[in-house]
Design a protein around this motif. Structure first.
Motif, PDB file in Angstrom:
ATOM      1  N   ILE A  31       0.871  -1.172   0.000  1.00 52.85           N
ATOM      2  CA  ILE A  31       0.000   0.000   0.000  1.00 52.85           C
ATOM      3  C   ILE A  31       0.906   1.219   0.000  1.00 52.85           C
ATOM      4  CG2 ILE A  31      -1.664   1.326   1.363  1.00 52.85           C
ATOM      5  CD1 ILE A  31      -2.552  -1.326   2.639  1.00 52.85           C
ATOM      6  N   ASN A  32       0.571   2.208  -0.808  1.00 48.93           N
ATOM      7  CA  ASN A  32       1.305   3.463  -0.782  1.00 48.93           C
ATOM      8  C   ASN A  32       0.941   4.174   0.529  1.00 48.93           C
ATOM      9  OD1 ASN A  32       2.138   6.142  -1.026  1.00 48.93           O
ATOM     10  ND2 ASN A  32       1.743   6.181  -3.234  1.00 48.93           N
ATOM     11  N   PRO A  33       1.892   4.317   1.460  1.00 51.30           N
ATOM     12  CA  PRO A  33       1.573   4.919   2.755  1.00 51.30           C
ATOM     13  C   PRO A  33       0.990   6.332   2.647  1.00 51.30           C
ATOM     14  CG  PRO A  33       3.763   3.959   2.813  1.00 51.30           C
ATOM     15  CD  PRO A  33       3.300   3.912   1.400  1.00 51.30           C
ATOM     16  N   ALA A  34       1.424   7.110   1.672  1.00 51.06           N
ATOM     17  CA  ALA A  34       0.908   8.474   1.517  1.00 51.06           C
ATOM     18  C   ALA A  34      -0.572   8.463   1.153  1.00 51.06           C
ATOM     19  CB  ALA A  34       1.712   9.232   0.472  1.00 51.06           C
ATOM     20  N   VAL A  35      -0.957   7.555   0.262  1.00 54.78           N
ATOM     21  CA  VAL A  35      -2.366   7.454  -0.141  1.00 54.78           C
ATOM     22  C   VAL A  35      -3.214   7.010   1.048  1.00 54.78           C
ATOM     23  CG1 VAL A  35      -3.990   6.218  -1.640  1.00 54.78           C
ATOM     24  CG2 VAL A  35      -1.809   7.017  -2.555  1.00 54.78           C
ATOM     25  N   TYR A  36      -2.742   5.993   1.754  1.00 56.74           N
ATOM     26  CA  TYR A  36      -3.468   5.480   2.925  1.00 56.74           C
ATOM     27  C   TYR A  36      -3.635   6.571   3.982  1.00 56.74           C
ATOM     28  CZ  TYR A  36      -4.269   3.104   7.343  1.00 56.74           C
ATOM     29  OH  TYR A  36      -4.773   2.734   8.571  1.00 56.74           O
ATOM     30  N   LEU A  37      -2.538   7.217   4.368  1.00 58.41           N
ATOM     31  CA  LEU A  37      -2.601   8.239   5.414  1.00 58.41           C
ATOM     32  C   LEU A  37      -3.459   9.428   4.995  1.00 58.41           C
ATOM     33  CD1 LEU A  37       1.061   8.160   6.739  1.00 58.41           C
ATOM     34  CD2 LEU A  37      -0.998   7.376   7.918  1.00 58.41           C
ATOM     35  N   ARG A  38      -3.416   9.806   3.710  1.00 62.96           N
ATOM     36  CA  ARG A  38      -4.244  10.912   3.233  1.00 62.96           C
ATOM     37  C   ARG A  38      -5.720  10.584   3.413  1.00 62.96           C
ATOM     38  NH1 ARG A  38      -2.652  11.130  -1.787  1.00 62.96           N
ATOM     39  NH2 ARG A  38      -0.776  12.271  -1.230  1.00 62.96           N
ATOM     40  N   GLU A  39      -6.118   9.370   3.037  1.00 60.57           N
ATOM     41  CA  GLU A  39      -7.525   8.987   3.162  1.00 60.57           C
ATOM     42  C   GLU A  39      -7.943   8.869   4.626  1.00 60.57           C
ATOM     43  OE1 GLU A  39      -9.223   5.908   0.803  1.00 60.57           O
ATOM     44  OE2 GLU A  39      -8.017   6.441  -0.946  1.00 60.57           O
ATOM     45  N   VAL A  40      -7.095   8.264   5.453  1.00 57.02           N
ATOM     46  CA  VAL A  40      -7.421   8.102   6.877  1.00 57.02           C
ATOM     47  C   VAL A  40      -7.533   9.463   7.556  1.00 57.02           C
ATOM     48  CG1 VAL A  40      -6.577   7.253   9.108  1.00 57.02           C
ATOM     49  CG2 VAL A  40      -6.442   5.799   7.091  1.00 57.02           C
ATOM     50  N   LEU A  41      -6.566  10.332   7.324  1.00 57.67           N
ATOM     51  CA  LEU A  41      -6.582  11.637   7.983  1.00 57.67           C
ATOM     52  C   LEU A  41      -7.715  12.528   7.478  1.00 57.67           C
ATOM     53  CD1 LEU A  41      -2.749  12.298   8.233  1.00 57.67           C
ATOM     54  CD2 LEU A  41      -4.310  11.548  10.049  1.00 57.67           C
ATOM     55  N   THR A  42      -8.142  12.331   6.247  1.00 60.18           N
ATOM     56  CA  THR A  42      -9.282  13.073   5.725  1.00 60.18           C
ATOM     57  C   THR A  42     -10.581  12.582   6.359  1.00 60.18           C
ATOM     58  OG1 THR A  42      -8.156  13.441   3.619  1.00 60.18           O
ATOM     59  CG2 THR A  42     -10.547  13.681   3.614  1.00 60.18           C
ATOM     60  N   ALA A  43     -10.703  11.281   6.555  1.00 59.55           N
ATOM     61  CA  ALA A  43     -11.922  10.702   7.120  1.00 59.55           C
ATOM     62  C   ALA A  43     -11.995  10.824   8.645  1.00 59.55           C
ATOM     63  CB  ALA A  43     -12.022   9.230   6.733  1.00 59.55           C
ATOM     64  N   LEU A  44     -10.873  10.986   9.281  1.00 61.09           N
ATOM     65  CA  LEU A  44     -10.797  10.969  10.742  1.00 61.09           C
ATOM     66  C   LEU A  44     -11.734  11.953  11.450  1.00 61.09           C
ATOM     67  CD1 LEU A  44      -9.326   9.485  13.009  1.00 61.09           C
ATOM     68  CD2 LEU A  44      -7.565  11.242  12.902  1.00 61.09           C
ATOM     69  N   PRO A  45     -11.858  13.195  11.020  1.00 60.44           N
ATOM     70  CA  PRO A  45     -12.718  14.125  11.756  1.00 60.44           C
ATOM     71  C   PRO A  45     -14.190  13.715  11.833  1.00 60.44           C
ATOM     72  CG  PRO A  45     -11.275  15.334  10.286  1.00 60.44           C
ATOM     73  CD  PRO A  45     -11.120  13.879   9.957  1.00 60.44           C
ATOM     74  N   THR A  46     -14.677  12.971  10.858  1.00 62.89           N
ATOM     75  CA  THR A  46     -16.086  12.570  10.845  1.00 62.89           C
ATOM     76  C   THR A  46     -16.279  11.095  11.183  1.00 62.89           C
ATOM     77  OG1 THR A  46     -16.003  12.105   8.464  1.00 62.89           O
ATOM     78  CG2 THR A  46     -16.673  14.330   9.143  1.00 62.89           C
ATOM     79  N   MET A  47     -15.218  10.412  11.554  1.00 59.25           N
ATOM     80  CA  MET A  47     -15.258   8.978  11.824  1.00 59.25           C
ATOM     81  C   MET A  47     -15.814   8.697  13.219  1.00 59.25           C
ATOM     82  SD  MET A  47     -12.003   6.353  11.794  1.00 59.25           S
ATOM     83  CE  MET A  47     -11.343   7.105  10.334  1.00 59.25           C
ATOM     84  N   ASN A  48     -16.689   7.696  13.308  1.00 59.19           N
ATOM     85  CA  ASN A  48     -17.155   7.205  14.606  1.00 59.19           C
ATOM     86  C   ASN A  48     -16.151   6.202  15.137  1.00 59.19           C
ATOM     87  OD1 ASN A  48     -19.582   8.612  14.443  1.00 59.19           O
ATOM     88  ND2 ASN A  48     -20.531   6.964  13.273  1.00 59.19           N
TER      89      ASN A  48
END
Length: 69
Positions: A31-48
């Motif tokens: 997995i490209n770590p940059a792609v993974y971290l970008r998606e996780v950090l973008t989703a994090l504020p609204t994640m339950n």
């Protein structure tokens, strides 16, 4: 963990170890770590909290492969 004992503040060693572990897990799973971290950090504020388990690198990759097919 002792390598990070004096890494800025008392909590920063633990935080750094978690981040490095995520990056290395991504690399192990091709997995490209940059792609993974970008998606996780973008989703994090609204994640339950109940959604957090689906954002581990292995589950994230599996969900992406299922979506792309």
């Amino acid at each position: 963990m002792k390598n990070f004992l004096f890494f800025g503040s008392p909590d920063s060693g633990q935080t750094s170890a978690v981040i490095y572990s995520l990056i290395e897990t991504c690399r192990k799973l091709d997995i490209n770590p940059a792609v993974y971290l970008r998606e996780v950090l973008t989703a994090l504020p609204t994640m339950n909290q109940s959604e957090a388990a689906s954002w581990t690198p292995a589950r994230w990759k599996s969900n992406r492969e299922t979506t792309c097919e």
